[in-house]
Motif scaffolding. Sequence first.
Motif, PDB file in Angstrom:
ATOM      1  N   LEU A   1      -3.994  -2.653  -0.546  1.00 31.36           N
ATOM      2  CA  LEU A   1      -4.227  -2.483  -2.859  1.00 31.36           C
ATOM      3  C   LEU A   1      -4.710  -1.216  -2.402  1.00 31.36           C
ATOM      4  O   LEU A   1      -5.111  -0.505  -2.393  1.00 31.36           O
ATOM      5  CB  LEU A   1      -5.566  -3.589  -2.972  1.00 31.36           C
ATOM      6  CG  LEU A   1      -5.448  -5.169  -3.448  1.00 31.36           C
ATOM      7  CD1 LEU A   1      -6.349  -5.570  -3.322  1.00 31.36           C
ATOM      8  CD2 LEU A   1      -3.713  -5.305  -3.333  1.00 31.36           C
ATOM      9  N   LEU A   2      -3.990  -0.145  -3.857  1.00 35.03           N
ATOM     10  CA  LEU A   2      -4.262   0.922  -3.918  1.00 35.03           C
ATOM     11  C   LEU A   2      -4.860   0.726  -5.586  1.00 35.03           C
ATOM     12  O   LEU A   2      -4.309   0.430  -6.223  1.00 35.03           O
ATOM     13  CB  LEU A   2      -3.239   2.079  -4.916  1.00 35.03           C
ATOM     14  CG  LEU A   2      -1.396   1.872  -2.779  1.00 35.03           C
ATOM     15  CD1 LEU A   2      -0.750   2.725  -3.642  1.00 35.03           C
ATOM     16  CD2 LEU A   2      -2.486   3.025  -1.833  1.00 35.03           C
TER      17      LEU A   2
ATOM     18  N   LEU B   1      -1.834   1.016 -14.799  1.00 36.36           N
ATOM     19  CA  LEU B   1      -2.425  -0.232 -14.583  1.00 36.36           C
ATOM     20  C   LEU B   1      -4.133   0.608 -12.788  1.00 36.36           C
ATOM     21  O   LEU B   1      -4.340   1.346 -12.673  1.00 36.36           O
ATOM     22  CB  LEU B   1      -1.688  -0.562 -13.631  1.00 36.36           C
ATOM     23  CG  LEU B   1       0.267  -1.610 -14.987  1.00 36.36           C
ATOM     24  CD1 LEU B   1       0.454  -1.621 -13.442  1.00 36.36           C
ATOM     25  CD2 LEU B   1      -0.475  -1.971 -15.757  1.00 36.36           C
ATOM     26  N   PRO B   2      -4.667  -1.015 -13.014  1.00 32.55           N
ATOM     27  CA  PRO B   2      -5.666  -1.042 -11.761  1.00 32.55           C
ATOM     28  C   PRO B   2      -5.415  -0.617 -10.922  1.00 32.55           C
ATOM     29  O   PRO B   2      -5.831  -0.051 -10.037  1.00 32.55           O
ATOM     30  CB  PRO B   2      -6.804  -1.451 -12.668  1.00 32.55           C
ATOM     31  CG  PRO B   2      -5.999  -2.876 -13.154  1.00 32.55           C
ATOM     32  CD  PRO B   2      -5.240  -2.438 -13.334  1.00 32.55           C
ATOM     33  N   LEU B   3      -4.337  -1.455 -10.040  1.00 27.01           N
ATOM     34  CA  LEU B   3      -4.466  -1.708  -8.580  1.00 27.01           C
ATOM     35  C   LEU B   3      -2.999  -1.509  -9.150  1.00 27.01           C
ATOM     36  O   LEU B   3      -1.615  -1.891  -9.337  1.00 27.01           O
ATOM     37  CB  LEU B   3      -4.536  -2.707  -8.408  1.00 27.01           C
ATOM     38  CG  LEU B   3      -6.669  -3.296  -8.534  1.00 27.01           C
ATOM     39  CD1 LEU B   3      -5.689  -4.578  -7.902  1.00 27.01           C
ATOM     40  CD2 LEU B   3      -6.793  -2.148  -6.951  1.00 27.01           C
ATOM     41  N   ALA B   4      -2.008  -1.105  -7.443  1.00 22.19           N
ATOM     42  CA  ALA B   4      -0.959  -1.496  -7.022  1.00 22.19           C
ATOM     43  C   ALA B   4      -0.635  -2.112  -5.927  1.00 22.19           C
ATOM     44  O   ALA B   4      -1.934  -2.007  -4.708  1.00 22.19           O
ATOM     45  CB  ALA B   4      -0.659   0.106  -6.978  1.00 22.19           C
ATOM     46  N   ILE B   5      -0.050  -3.157  -5.181  1.00 23.96           N
ATOM     47  CA  ILE B   5       0.407  -3.412  -4.305  1.00 23.96           C
ATOM     48  C   ILE B   5       1.278  -2.361  -3.146  1.00 23.96           C
ATOM     49  O   ILE B   5       2.476  -2.334  -3.654  1.00 23.96           O
ATOM     50  CB  ILE B   5       0.858  -4.449  -4.341  1.00 23.96           C
ATOM     51  CG1 ILE B   5       0.300  -6.006  -5.179  1.00 23.96           C
ATOM     52  CG2 ILE B   5       1.396  -5.066  -2.682  1.00 23.96           C
ATOM     53  CD1 ILE B   5      -0.928  -6.111  -5.275  1.00 23.96           C
ATOM     54  N   CYS B   6       1.139  -1.564  -2.076  1.00 18.09           N
ATOM     55  CA  CYS B   6       1.581  -1.335  -1.752  1.00 18.09           C
ATOM     56  C   CYS B   6       3.242  -1.754  -1.034  1.00 18.09           C
ATOM     57  O   CYS B   6       2.897  -2.524  -0.125  1.00 18.09           O
ATOM     58  CB  CYS B   6       0.502   0.062  -0.488  1.00 18.09           C
ATOM     59  SG  CYS B   6       1.393   0.574  -0.100  1.00 18.09           S
ATOM     60  N   THR B   7       4.207  -1.035  -1.228  1.00 12.98           N
ATOM     61  CA  THR B   7       5.416  -1.545  -0.745  1.00 12.98           C
ATOM     62  C   THR B   7       5.271  -0.541   1.267  1.00 12.98           C
ATOM     63  O   THR B   7       6.199  -1.657   2.019  1.00 12.98           O
ATOM     64  CB  THR B   7       6.386  -1.230  -1.121  1.00 12.98           C
ATOM     65  OG1 THR B   7       6.475   0.152  -1.215  1.00 12.98           O
ATOM     66  CG2 THR B   7       6.614  -1.596  -2.792  1.00 12.98           C
TER      67      THR B   7
END
Length: 419
Positions: free
Chosen positions: A382-383, A206-212
Motif C-alpha cells: 500500500l502506498l 486519493l489517500p492510498l494506492a495499491i502498488c502494481t
Amino acid sequence: MTLADEQARTAALLDRLAAIGADPPGITRHAFDERENAAHALAIAEAARLGFEVTRDAATNLYLTWPGTDRAAPRILLGSHFDSVRHGGNFDGAAGVLAALAAVSTLRAEGFAPRADITIAAFRCEEAVWFGLGLIGSRAALGMLPPDALDRRRADTGLTLAEHIARCGGDPAAIAPGRRLSPAGPIRCFLEAHIEQAPSLIEAGLPLAICTGIPGNIRHAAIRITGEHAHVGLPRRFRHDAALAGADLFTALDALWTGEEAAGRAMAFTIGRFHTDTTKHEITVVAGDFTLSLDLRAYDATHLAALEQRLHAIVAEVATRRGVTIDLGPRNAAPVGPCDPALQASLAAAASRIGITTMPLGSPASHDAANFAAAGIPTGLLLIRNANGSHNPREAVDPADLMAAAATFAEWLRAEAAA
C-alpha cells in the motif's frame, strides 16, 4: 478500541520516534545504532501491551508475532523499517510499521482470533546511505545478502556491517547467502505500507494506492573518472577533462531517460554524488579526477538489463571522446519486485468495503517488499499519500491517510485470516 483510538496512539508513537531521531533540520535514525535500537524498543513495548511474542534474527531484524490458532499454518508477515536517511523525515518506513501495529491492535480489541500467526517485522537498514547497499535487513532475512556485504563500512563510523550487527546483539557469523533468517515455517504473503515518494496521490486526491510493482535497480556508488590535471589555459584539443566527461555522462543518461519515457518505457536514473576531488580542485585547474554515483532503475528485469547495456555503451563512448578512463567501481543491484495480482485485487476490495477509494500505481522507489517478491513470496504494498516527497525533513502524512492504510490491512485480515 476504535480506529480513532489507534490514530491517537499512533500519533503519540510518531512523536516519540521524532524525538528519538531529532537531528535538525530533519530526522536521522542511524541504521544498526542507538536510534534504530530505540525505535525497535518502542515497537517491543507495543508488543508487550498486545501480548505478542518478540523475537530477533541473527541480523537483529525484529519480529512481533500474534499467535494463531494453527501455529503450523503459513504465517502472514507485515512490516517495514525504522531507519532513515540523514536529515530525512519521520514517516519513511516508520509509517508502515505503525500502520501494521494499528491494524492488529484494532483487531485484537475487537476479539478477532487469527487462524495463522500474524507477524509484524521491523527490518534493519533499509536505506542505502549507511553502507552503500539498500534493503540490508530484509536481504539478510531471506538469505539474499551479497557475500561482501558484512565487510562494508559505514562511512561515518568506519565500522563494518558485521561489527555494527554484533554491537546490536546480532550474530554476523550466522548470516550467509541462501540461509534464511526470518521466522521458521512457510510465509503465506508479505504486506507492506509505505509513504509514496512522489506526488501522484496528492495529484489524484486519493489517500492510498495499491502498488502494481517495485522497480529493480543497479547502483554504482563511486564511479571514478580519471583524466589529466592541467592548466586552465590549455586549449580544448589537448585536454583530458574528467569534469566534462562527468557532465557528458549526466546529459547522455538524461537523453536516454527522455527517449525511454517518450516510448512509454518507465525508468529513472539518479546521480546523487557529482564532484571533483576536493583536495585538488582549483578555479584555475582542469580537473583530472571526478567522482559520481548512479542509481538506474526500471520495472522490468529485461528492460533493466537493456538499460545497463546502454549505460556501458555510453561510458565507453564518453571515455573515448574525452580521452579519460571511467571506472564504474563496485556494482550493487536490487531485484524487480512485481506485486501479486491476487493481493492487489483483495487489498483494493478490502479498501472499497470500508469506503476508501484507491488507485493502481507503480512505486517509484525500492522497498523491502521487493525482496519478498523476488523470493517468490506473494507480496502486496500500500502506498500512502505524502506531501513534499520523501528523504527530506518536509515529509508530510495526514494521520487519516495513515489510518486508511491500517484500516485496509485490518479489513483484509478480517476477510483472509480469521480462525
